[in-house]
Design an enzyme around this catalytic site. Structure first.
Site, mmCIF file in Angstrom:
data_model
loop_
_atom_site.group_PDB
_atom_site.id
_atom_site.type_symbol
_atom_site.label_atom_id
_atom_site.label_comp_id
_atom_site.label_asym_id
_atom_site.label_seq_id
_atom_site.Cartn_x
_atom_site.Cartn_y
_atom_site.Cartn_z
ATOM 1 N N TYR A 63 0.588 -1.134 -0.100
ATOM 2 C CA TYR A 63 -0.128 0.023 -0.160
ATOM 3 C C TYR A 63 1.019 1.310 0.065
ATOM 4 O O TYR A 63 0.415 2.246 0.309
ATOM 5 C CB TYR A 63 -0.534 0.128 1.325
ATOM 6 C CG TYR A 63 -1.710 -1.170 1.638
ATOM 7 C CD1 TYR A 63 -2.729 -1.768 0.936
ATOM 8 C CD2 TYR A 63 -1.463 -1.608 3.153
ATOM 9 C CE1 TYR A 63 -3.355 -2.782 1.334
ATOM 10 C CE2 TYR A 63 -2.081 -2.804 3.388
ATOM 11 C CZ TYR A 63 -2.991 -3.432 2.376
ATOM 12 O OH TYR A 63 -4.009 -4.384 2.785
ATOM 13 N N CYS A 85 14.844 -10.268 -2.119
ATOM 14 C CA CYS A 85 15.113 -9.783 -3.543
ATOM 15 C C CYS A 85 13.892 -9.470 -4.442
ATOM 16 O O CYS A 85 13.438 -9.980 -5.229
ATOM 17 C CB CYS A 85 15.696 -11.012 -4.223
ATOM 18 S SG CYS A 85 17.524 -11.514 -3.494
ATOM 19 N N TYR A 93 -2.410 -5.739 10.470
ATOM 20 C CA TYR A 93 -2.045 -6.042 9.243
ATOM 21 C C TYR A 93 -0.417 -6.140 9.065
ATOM 22 O O TYR A 93 0.159 -5.716 7.799
ATOM 23 C CB TYR A 93 -2.677 -4.853 8.110
ATOM 24 C CG TYR A 93 -4.002 -4.725 8.400
ATOM 25 C CD1 TYR A 93 -4.823 -5.625 7.728
ATOM 26 C CD2 TYR A 93 -4.424 -3.601 8.962
ATOM 27 C CE1 TYR A 93 -6.332 -5.563 8.020
ATOM 28 C CE2 TYR A 93 -5.901 -3.508 9.152
ATOM 29 C CZ TYR A 93 -6.653 -4.431 8.685
ATOM 30 O OH TYR A 93 -8.026 -4.251 8.791
#
Ligand SMILES: *Cc1c(COP(=O)(O)O)cnc(C)c1O
Length: 424
Positions: free
Chosen positions: A319, A347, A376
């Site tokens: 986000y 990576c 979250y």
């Protein structure tokens, strides 16, 4: 603000309540999540006190599903908002009574419906007509009546990040505003369904009360219409979504302001109110503790490479979320700062926690705290790059406990099974 109170420097070392983070890092290893019991219960009670006394606060399990977290909140009187059979079982495992559990989500399966009916949950928040018909079939076959609210999509833009807005006509959530009365009409005629109320949830990390006010005004109007249509509307589930401050310099509306808005928006409605807060309760009650592996001098930028990655905390990658980051050892008041990109070891270019962040000069092995990571965070962790996700620690005063141990690499590897044809 609970963060300042429960995550503070004492003797120049960051503490969670009365426990030094440095000690936890030695005992548990890094990275790890750390939750404050006092912050969790404080956040719950601040909201509880701001809302009408009889309101049910159903904590959104998807924000933080650790059973110890759920149990902490359940003991204070919280219910649970679940979005899967798995979350339902976790809430029950945490001792939350079924009559305080509500079931949301767009894709409930027949099996999940049967489980929820058999334990006797408070209500289903139904999100579509096919779901309504499926629930009717399941409940009727069990000789049960499913208490139902229909999640209406009020077509209000919550003015939050596009990836966490849910209340506009463009999203997959809820029944379109224009179809609501027809769907209620249909629901009223189906066997196994007992219409009890209206449900709405317009998004997450909402930092302006106006979209809530607009959505709840629509809901109040709809409740009047539905009653005129002959429905018994006794509950309004107003969802979650109130935002928190992820930056030390921002102040979103507090629980009191939200409570005043709710009192206005629902005055005279005569319904049981239900709320589904997740972030508001858990976000500021948790931090992610990590160690600097390397300080890397790039061509144009300086990188702090941490031992926590996007597999542990996905919000920045998912986000573009901001998290404040502070050193665990308190810097001197006038310590010079340097400008860093703070990144993880995974990576992927998106494995970055902050760009151009001014921090006190850091070196390898320094402990850092990524703040406001209690919601979250751990729930979204994965084992990407074969990195066992960070364990979770809960602090309560001077006590602490590993509420989810670190996955060992052996356990991770043992999850993969090799077929017979590769054995010889
Ligand atoms: C995610 C979610 C919540 C919780 O949202 P927060 O922003 O964490 O308060 C509540 N209800 C539903 C239906 C959700 O999907």
């Amino acid at each position: 603000m609970s963060r300042q109170r429960y995550f503070a420097y004492k003797n120049r070392q960051l503490h969670v309540e009365d426990v030094p983070v440095e000690l936890l890092a030695k005992e548990v290893g890094t990275p790890f999540y750390c939750y404050s019991t006092a912050a969790l219960t404080h956040n719950y009670h601040v909201l509880k006190d701001a809302l009408p006394k009889s309101a049910l606060i159903a904590f959104s399990v998807k924000a933080n599903g650790n059973v110890a977290v759920l149990k902490t909140l359940g003991r204070e009187g919280a219910g649970a908002d679940v979005v899967s059979g798995g979350e339902l079982q976790k809430a029950i495992a945490a001792g939350i009574p079924a009559d305080r559990i509500v079931f949301s989500g767009v894709g409930k399966t027949a099996e999940e419906m049967r489980l929820a009916l058999s334990v006797g949950i408070h209500q289903f928040n139904v999100e579509s007509e096919p779901e309504l018909e499926a629930l009717s079939g399941v409940a009727a076959a069990m000789g049960a009546k499913a208490p139902v609210t229909i999640r209406v999509n009020p077509d209000i833009d919550a003015k939050t990040h596009a990836k966490i807005t849910t209340g506009t006509a463009e999203t997959k959530f809820g029944v379109p505003w224009t179809r609501a009365r027809a769907v209620y009409g249909h629901a009223g005629r189906l066997p196994g369904i007992e219409v009890v109320g209206v449900d709405v949830h317009i998004g997450s990390q909402i930092t302006d009360l106006q979209p809530f006010r607009a959505a709840f005004a629509r809901v109040a109007g709809l409740i009047g219409d539905l009653r005129r249509d002959g429905h018994q509307i006794t509950r309004a589930d107003l969802g979650g979504g109130l935002g928190v401050s992820y930056r030390h310099d921002s102040e979103p509306p507090d629980a009191e302001a939200y409570g005043r808005m709710i009192a206005q928006a629902t005055s005279g409605l005569d319904v049981e109110l239900i709320f589904e807060p997740g972030r508001l309760i858990a976000a500021t009650a948790g931090v992610l503790i990590t160690r600097v592996i390397y300080v890397k001098e790039g061509e144009a930028r300086k990188f702090l490479i941490l031992d926590a990655g996007m597999n542990d905390l996905m919000r920045p990658a998912l986000y573009d979320a901001h998290h404040d980051i502070i050193p665990v050892a308190q810097p001197q008041p006038n310590a010079p700062t340097l400008r860093y990109d703070v990144v993880g070891p995974v990576c992927e270019t998106t494995d970055s926690f902050a760009r151009d962040r001014d921090l006190p000069e850091s070196k390898g092995n320094d402990l850092m705290a990524i703040l406001t990571a209690g919601a979250y965070g751990a729930v979204m962790a994965s084992a990407y790059n074969a990195r066992p996700p960070a364990p979770e620690v809960m602090v309560n005063g001077r006590q602490w406990f590993v509420v989810r141990p670190r996955f060992t690499l052996e356990a991770l590897i043992a999850l993969d099974k090799v077929p017979g044809w590769l054995e010889h």
